[in-house]
Design a protein around this motif. Sequence first.
Motif, mmCIF file in Angstrom:
data_model
loop_
_atom_site.group_PDB
_atom_site.id
_atom_site.type_symbol
_atom_site.label_atom_id
_atom_site.label_comp_id
_atom_site.label_asym_id
_atom_site.label_seq_id
_atom_site.Cartn_x
_atom_site.Cartn_y
_atom_site.Cartn_z
ATOM 1 N N ILE A 30 1.084 -1.529 0.195
ATOM 2 C CA ILE A 30 0.293 0.036 -0.242
ATOM 3 C C ILE A 30 0.988 0.996 -0.074
ATOM 4 O O ILE A 30 1.876 1.544 0.922
ATOM 5 C CB ILE A 30 -0.604 -0.102 1.016
ATOM 6 N N TYR A 31 0.295 2.394 -0.626
ATOM 7 C CA TYR A 31 1.589 3.214 -1.161
ATOM 8 C C TYR A 31 0.561 4.607 -0.143
ATOM 9 O O TYR A 31 -0.485 4.686 -0.408
ATOM 10 C CB TYR A 31 1.506 4.394 -2.291
ATOM 11 N N ILE A 32 1.154 5.316 1.008
ATOM 12 C CA ILE A 32 0.658 6.436 1.743
ATOM 13 C C ILE A 32 1.293 7.789 1.419
ATOM 14 O O ILE A 32 2.286 7.842 2.054
ATOM 15 C CB ILE A 32 -0.646 6.649 3.192
ATOM 16 N N ASP A 33 0.616 8.713 0.643
ATOM 17 C CA ASP A 33 1.288 10.232 0.744
ATOM 18 C C ASP A 33 1.179 11.269 2.061
ATOM 19 O O ASP A 33 -0.785 11.466 1.273
ATOM 20 C CB ASP A 33 1.270 10.462 -0.485
ATOM 21 N N SER A 34 1.447 10.626 2.802
ATOM 22 C CA SER A 34 1.550 10.987 4.034
ATOM 23 C C SER A 34 1.009 13.445 3.548
ATOM 24 O O SER A 34 0.400 13.858 4.625
ATOM 25 C CB SER A 34 2.601 11.836 4.818
ATOM 26 N N GLY A 35 1.901 14.003 2.368
ATOM 27 C CA GLY A 35 2.356 14.738 2.026
ATOM 28 C C GLY A 35 1.031 15.191 1.117
ATOM 29 O O GLY A 35 0.386 16.679 2.227
ATOM 30 N N ALA A 36 0.034 14.475 1.052
ATOM 31 C CA ALA A 36 -1.245 14.680 0.681
ATOM 32 C C ALA A 36 -2.292 14.838 1.811
ATOM 33 O O ALA A 36 -3.345 15.893 1.613
ATOM 34 C CB ALA A 36 -1.877 13.585 -0.131
ATOM 35 N N MET A 37 -2.738 14.623 3.273
ATOM 36 C CA MET A 37 -3.557 14.443 3.905
ATOM 37 C C MET A 37 -3.086 16.315 4.856
ATOM 38 O O MET A 37 -3.925 16.537 4.271
ATOM 39 C CB MET A 37 -2.505 13.862 4.823
ATOM 40 N N HIS A 67 -14.247 16.760 11.096
ATOM 41 C CA HIS A 67 -15.199 17.136 10.474
ATOM 42 C C HIS A 67 -14.869 16.656 8.997
ATOM 43 O O HIS A 67 -14.606 16.981 7.711
ATOM 44 C CB HIS A 67 -16.428 18.477 9.838
ATOM 45 N N ILE A 68 -12.642 16.229 9.135
ATOM 46 C CA ILE A 68 -12.499 17.049 7.870
ATOM 47 C C ILE A 68 -11.500 15.390 7.999
ATOM 48 O O ILE A 68 -10.862 14.574 8.394
ATOM 49 C CB ILE A 68 -10.728 17.437 8.041
ATOM 50 N N HIS A 69 -12.644 14.707 6.806
ATOM 51 C CA HIS A 69 -12.083 13.121 6.811
ATOM 52 C C HIS A 69 -11.313 13.187 4.960
ATOM 53 O O HIS A 69 -11.594 12.860 4.260
ATOM 54 C CB HIS A 69 -13.442 12.781 6.496
ATOM 55 N N ILE A 70 -10.124 12.293 5.562
ATOM 56 C CA ILE A 70 -9.337 11.929 4.610
ATOM 57 C C ILE A 70 -8.971 10.612 4.341
ATOM 58 O O ILE A 70 -8.345 9.557 5.178
ATOM 59 C CB ILE A 70 -7.574 12.890 4.701
ATOM 60 N N LEU A 71 -9.509 10.248 2.799
ATOM 61 C CA LEU A 71 -9.078 9.260 2.637
ATOM 62 C C LEU A 71 -7.881 8.908 1.012
ATOM 63 O O LEU A 71 -8.214 9.755 -0.053
ATOM 64 C CB LEU A 71 -10.122 8.055 2.902
ATOM 65 N N HIS A 79 -4.123 3.917 -11.838
ATOM 66 C CA HIS A 79 -3.370 2.703 -11.072
ATOM 67 C C HIS A 79 -2.497 3.600 -10.254
ATOM 68 O O HIS A 79 -1.999 2.635 -9.360
ATOM 69 C CB HIS A 79 -2.675 1.581 -11.445
ATOM 70 N N ARG A 80 -3.173 4.294 -9.777
ATOM 71 C CA ARG A 80 -2.261 5.615 -8.313
ATOM 72 C C ARG A 80 -3.726 5.767 -7.398
ATOM 73 O O ARG A 80 -4.581 6.289 -7.671
ATOM 74 C CB ARG A 80 -1.535 6.074 -8.948
ATOM 75 N N PRO A 81 -2.869 5.847 -6.415
ATOM 76 C CA PRO A 81 -4.106 6.167 -5.061
ATOM 77 C C PRO A 81 -4.358 8.200 -5.763
ATOM 78 O O PRO A 81 -3.403 8.798 -5.448
ATOM 79 C CB PRO A 81 -3.621 6.237 -3.915
ATOM 80 N N ASP A 82 -6.034 8.370 -5.758
ATOM 81 C CA ASP A 82 -6.457 9.873 -5.683
ATOM 82 C C ASP A 82 -7.076 10.284 -3.757
ATOM 83 O O ASP A 82 -6.739 9.065 -3.642
ATOM 84 C CB ASP A 82 -7.732 9.990 -6.446
ATOM 85 N N THR A 83 -5.940 11.564 -3.345
ATOM 86 C CA THR A 83 -6.985 11.941 -2.475
ATOM 87 C C THR A 83 -8.169 12.218 -2.485
ATOM 88 O O THR A 83 -8.762 12.931 -3.328
ATOM 89 C CB THR A 83 -6.000 13.034 -2.015
ATOM 90 N N TYR A 84 -8.908 11.995 -1.562
ATOM 91 C CA TYR A 84 -10.479 12.240 -1.049
ATOM 92 C C TYR A 84 -10.646 13.460 0.360
ATOM 93 O O TYR A 84 -10.169 12.741 0.691
ATOM 94 C CB TYR A 84 -11.148 11.289 -1.067
ATOM 95 N N LEU A 85 -11.152 14.019 0.403
ATOM 96 C CA LEU A 85 -10.847 14.978 1.238
ATOM 97 C C LEU A 85 -13.342 14.810 1.206
ATOM 98 O O LEU A 85 -14.013 16.181 0.038
ATOM 99 C CB LEU A 85 -10.603 17.081 0.643
ATOM 100 N N VAL A 90 -9.274 15.126 -4.747
ATOM 101 C CA VAL A 90 -9.448 16.818 -4.705
ATOM 102 C C VAL A 90 -8.176 16.228 -4.916
ATOM 103 O O VAL A 90 -6.699 16.758 -4.820
ATOM 104 C CB VAL A 90 -9.183 17.096 -3.271
ATOM 105 N N GLU A 91 -7.508 15.358 -5.809
ATOM 106 C CA GLU A 91 -6.002 15.498 -6.237
ATOM 107 C C GLU A 91 -5.462 16.512 -6.714
ATOM 108 O O GLU A 91 -3.838 16.269 -7.118
ATOM 109 C CB GLU A 91 -6.075 13.678 -6.584
ATOM 110 N N GLN A 92 -6.183 17.009 -7.489
ATOM 111 C CA GLN A 92 -5.712 17.821 -8.734
ATOM 112 C C GLN A 92 -5.341 19.432 -7.931
ATOM 113 O O GLN A 92 -4.141 19.895 -7.755
ATOM 114 C CB GLN A 92 -6.885 18.337 -9.973
ATOM 115 N N LYS A 93 -6.612 19.339 -6.887
ATOM 116 C CA LYS A 93 -7.000 20.919 -6.762
ATOM 117 C C LYS A 93 -5.296 20.838 -5.114
ATOM 118 O O LYS A 93 -5.112 22.055 -4.647
ATOM 119 C CB LYS A 93 -7.727 20.469 -5.762
ATOM 120 N N ILE A 94 -4.929 19.802 -4.908
ATOM 121 C CA ILE A 94 -3.795 20.116 -4.060
ATOM 122 C C ILE A 94 -3.122 20.191 -4.185
ATOM 123 O O ILE A 94 -1.569 19.994 -3.241
ATOM 124 C CB ILE A 94 -4.057 19.141 -2.651
ATOM 125 N N ARG A 95 -1.904 19.808 -5.812
ATOM 126 C CA ARG A 95 -1.570 20.471 -6.343
ATOM 127 C C ARG A 95 -0.718 21.749 -6.739
ATOM 128 O O ARG A 95 0.468 21.883 -7.360
ATOM 129 C CB ARG A 95 -1.116 18.891 -7.124
#
Length: 229
Positions: A30-37, A67-71, A79-85, A90-95
């Motif tokens: 599993i890959y987790i990008d903690s910066g994305a959080m 109330h901030i749920h990140i997954l 084939h890569r994980p996208d960030t959900y807020l 929000v994968e594009q918006k957070i970059r």
Amino acid sequence: MKKITIAIDGFSSCGKSTMAKDLAREIGYIYIDSGAMYRAVTLYSIENGIFEGESIDQERLKREMAHIHILFRLNPDTHRPDTYLNDKNVEQKIRTMEVSSKVSPIAALDFVREAMVAQQQEMGRAKGIVMDGRDIGTTVFPDAELKIFVTASPEIRAQRRYDELKAKGEQASFDDILENVKQRDYIDQHRAVSPLRQADDALLLDNSHLTIAQQKEWLMEQFRLRANS
Ligand code: DC
């Protein structure tokens, strides 16, 4: 081969995420990008008026943390994980540069870090995880079997970020990006809570002059050594 925990820390824009994602895919972890959080918390703060100019309404953010749920969800196309807020991709918006320029002060808040670290530790409970960030080998997983600290010169990192933004069609100035890289390095290394530093038992990887292939070969070798021991 046993399942291990892999912690990849280092400066911003040194290719940590790409490296960590590719490694996780290759070894089925599993890959987790903690910066994305931290970026997602920043985006939430921008969109909900928690920022007033440069200043942050800390009391409100503290109240709203629950109330901030990140997954993360795997994107079937990339084939890569996208960030959900809060259930929105929000994968594009957070970059964007706006989030990049506001994330450091958010990531320096102790109550934000506490909440993120608790979630990250939960995500890694079963091992078989590659997580990248700033404090993964020091605070989140101090017992990780493999810890890597990645670095590259600020100019090379700014150039990579510039190329990335250009490729996405975003307006970018190299000088602004270099300034942003240096500023983030400074804040990341000097904040009071979990400053960026190399864990004593982390391997140093300076990839300024390495090709992706050379880096991958080195990483796989380190992984095999730890997972087979
Ligand atoms: O890796 P990145 O550029 O996406 O990280 C965004 C910001 O979050 C950066 O300023 C450092 C911070 N961060 C952190 O403090 N701790 C982490 N584990 C990951 C990122």
